[in-house]
Design a protein around this motif. Sequence first.
Motif, PDB file in Angstrom:
ATOM      1  N   UNK A   1       0.891  -1.220   0.109  1.00  0.00           N
ATOM      2  CA  UNK A   1       0.101  -0.040  -0.051  1.00  0.00           C
ATOM      3  C   UNK A   1       0.853   1.416   0.000  1.00  0.00           C
ATOM      4  N   UNK A   2       0.297   2.265  -0.517  1.00  0.00           N
ATOM      5  CA  UNK A   2       1.067   3.256  -0.413  1.00  0.00           C
ATOM      6  C   UNK A   2       0.238   4.625   0.145  1.00  0.00           C
ATOM      7  N   UNK A   3       1.106   5.388   1.188  1.00  0.00           N
ATOM      8  CA  UNK A   3       0.063   6.459   1.569  1.00  0.00           C
ATOM      9  C   UNK A   3       0.704   7.885   1.195  1.00  0.00           C
ATOM     10  N   UNK A   4      -0.443   8.440   0.902  1.00  0.00           N
ATOM     11  CA  UNK A   4      -0.275  10.128   0.443  1.00  0.00           C
ATOM     12  C   UNK A   4      -0.900  11.014   1.530  1.00  0.00           C
ATOM     13  N   UNK A   5      -0.199  12.091   1.711  1.00  0.00           N
ATOM     14  CA  UNK A   5      -0.929  12.878   2.688  1.00  0.00           C
ATOM     15  C   UNK A   5      -1.075  14.228   2.268  1.00  0.00           C
ATOM     16  N   UNK A   6      -2.186  15.025   2.221  1.00  0.00           N
ATOM     17  CA  UNK A   6      -2.563  16.397   2.014  1.00  0.00           C
ATOM     18  C   UNK A   6      -2.968  16.868   3.407  1.00  0.00           C
ATOM     19  N   UNK A   7      -3.325  18.269   3.467  1.00  0.00           N
ATOM     20  CA  UNK A   7      -3.644  18.727   4.504  1.00  0.00           C
ATOM     21  C   UNK A   7      -5.301  18.148   4.957  1.00  0.00           C
ATOM     22  N   UNK A   8      -5.787  18.110   3.750  1.00  0.00           N
ATOM     23  CA  UNK A   8      -7.189  17.695   4.073  1.00  0.00           C
ATOM     24  C   UNK A   8      -7.585  16.039   3.821  1.00  0.00           C
ATOM     25  N   UNK A   9      -6.707  15.179   3.431  1.00  0.00           N
ATOM     26  CA  UNK A   9      -6.704  13.870   3.213  1.00  0.00           C
ATOM     27  C   UNK A   9      -5.668  13.125   3.505  1.00  0.00           C
ATOM     28  N   UNK A  10      -5.729  11.927   4.304  1.00  0.00           N
ATOM     29  CA  UNK A  10      -4.544  10.878   4.169  1.00  0.00           C
ATOM     30  C   UNK A  10      -5.353   9.821   3.447  1.00  0.00           C
ATOM     31  N   UNK A  11      -4.601   9.421   2.126  1.00  0.00           N
ATOM     32  CA  UNK A  11      -5.064   8.657   1.216  1.00  0.00           C
ATOM     33  C   UNK A  11      -4.265   7.320   1.397  1.00  0.00           C
ATOM     34  N   UNK A  12      -4.860   6.271   1.312  1.00  0.00           N
ATOM     35  CA  UNK A  12      -4.083   4.800   1.329  1.00  0.00           C
ATOM     36  C   UNK A  12      -4.510   4.295  -0.076  1.00  0.00           C
ATOM     37  N   UNK A  13      -3.520   4.028  -0.944  1.00  0.00           N
ATOM     38  CA  UNK A  13      -3.743   3.554  -2.262  1.00  0.00           C
ATOM     39  C   UNK A  13      -3.029   2.059  -2.010  1.00  0.00           C
ATOM     40  N   UNK A  14      -4.108   1.285  -2.279  1.00  0.00           N
ATOM     41  CA  UNK A  14      -3.704  -0.442  -1.926  1.00  0.00           C
ATOM     42  C   UNK A  14      -3.572  -0.973  -3.533  1.00  0.00           C
ATOM     43  N   UNK A  15      -2.451  -1.779  -3.593  1.00  0.00           N
ATOM     44  CA  UNK A  15      -2.508  -2.507  -4.850  1.00  0.00           C
ATOM     45  C   UNK A  15      -3.527  -3.528  -5.264  1.00  0.00           C
ATOM     46  N   UNK A  16      -3.970  -4.183  -4.163  1.00  0.00           N
ATOM     47  CA  UNK A  16      -5.112  -4.982  -4.065  1.00  0.00           C
ATOM     48  C   UNK A  16      -6.309  -4.438  -4.613  1.00  0.00           C
ATOM     49  N   UNK A  17      -6.635  -4.647  -6.112  1.00  0.00           N
ATOM     50  CA  UNK A  17      -8.002  -4.577  -6.443  1.00  0.00           C
ATOM     51  C   UNK A  17      -7.826  -2.801  -6.636  1.00  0.00           C
TER      52      UNK A  17
END
Lengths: 247, 239
Positions: A108-124
């Motif tokens: 998984x890859x985590x991205x952060x902006x002030x408004x969101x923490x986004x977790x992009x998962x490889x699975x599906x």
Amino acid sequence: MAVSRAAKIAAALAVGLGILGTAAGAATLYRPEASSKDPRDLSGVWFLLRYNRIIPTVDGTPPPFTERGKLEWAKRIIAESQGAPMADASSYCWPHGTPRVMNSPYPLQIFQTPAETVIAHEVAHNTRYIHMQRGHPAQIKASFMGDSVGHWEGDTLVIDTLGVDPRTWIDEQGIIHSEKLHTVERIKKIQDGKAIEDVVTVEDPVFFTKPWTFRDTYAWRPDLRLTEYSCEENNRNAPQGGTTVAR
Amino acid sequence: MNRPVLALLAALGVAAAISAPSAKADPPAAPADQMKLQGIWQLQGDHTAIKTTSGKLPPFRPAAKAKYEANLAARKAGHPDFDTAQKCLIPGLPRSMFYPQPFLLKVEPDQVSFLHELMHLHRMVYVGAKLPINDDLDQNWLGFSAGRWEKGDLIVQSRGFNDKTTIDTAGIPHSVDLMLTEKLHLVDKDTLEDTFTIDDPKTFTSTWQTKATFKRLPDDTEFSEYICTLANPEAVASK
């Protein structure tokens, strides 16, 4: 005793260094060997350390099921043992749900902006959005990933999730939940930024007599990039009539 | 403690000193002019049937033109079987950029990521990466994207595509040799322009370009959970 303990430490160190040596020598590192020194910067690629189809509590016991919880769990175990596993959301290529997606053996890859923490998962190509600047709305429309809101308590990211579609499960074997599921995740860096832990408290009065907790850890993986995972392209396990069919 | 263990520990200490990273500071954040591209962007205008920047159809080779016309006819007849996106498959590139669902463009020094509401797709552009030759890449839906910055513009080159997608909804075909170059340019702080250069000698007689413009949405815009297969699970189940 002292010698044997030292020998054990030496052996452990040798194994540890062997792994590091491999990572540094053979694999390309796309990012530094540890994550950012900022404890609140979680950005980068992480990989579940111990994949388990069955999620036990932190004490290693089954969750504190209600009668109904136990019955539904048993039903799923029996169906699977008879070669006709019951389908969950992921079987249809729908999002895996929270917290199940956090327990997948893919990076998984985590991205952060002030408004969101986004977790992009490889699975599906599951993607979780954790809203950092608001609380839950009074009315939540159910979704597979639910409504996740986050805030920092010291160096711990606390994620509160409600409104998870009950077609998702909690684990892969058969712990399920109702629309009353409430999870609180506490994510923080451990091992000098080379890993994170996610301590997940699960509450659902329909299926559990009291809240229970499990813990997952994820290794920092500077040697990995997410690759494309298209569940829809060739869903070998597309369910028929609610039963997962192997093809 | 016996000597071999001490010696081993000493040796390991040396090894650790050699293999340990020197005290590294955190990697720098992306420069300010690059960070200006970060944000949530939404396509402007209708891009279901795209034309070149001169408003013409692409320079098709004869077989590709026949395929395009067959695709148009199939859609008109209500049986666009060529359209894998209708079966909830990833729409490929550049088509994934031609949907009205917004995307979060996240800028990091070594990676620019498109996090789409559409099918919750994520497409990563590796900044400074070498673009492998096509033979070294898996053929997949979104290909592999390498990027570089040129005076505040992001240049992205992508290849390694399968040929199951079309370039637009109308049905412009492409081959596995498609090489897509994008130039992402900030027209003003709230307007992002993507110029697509399409290079696919098996399908077209020359390279051609098309453009799309995106408007900035507020940074706290939230995406809905986009589930293609919910409407039609059989689209997946029946394959």
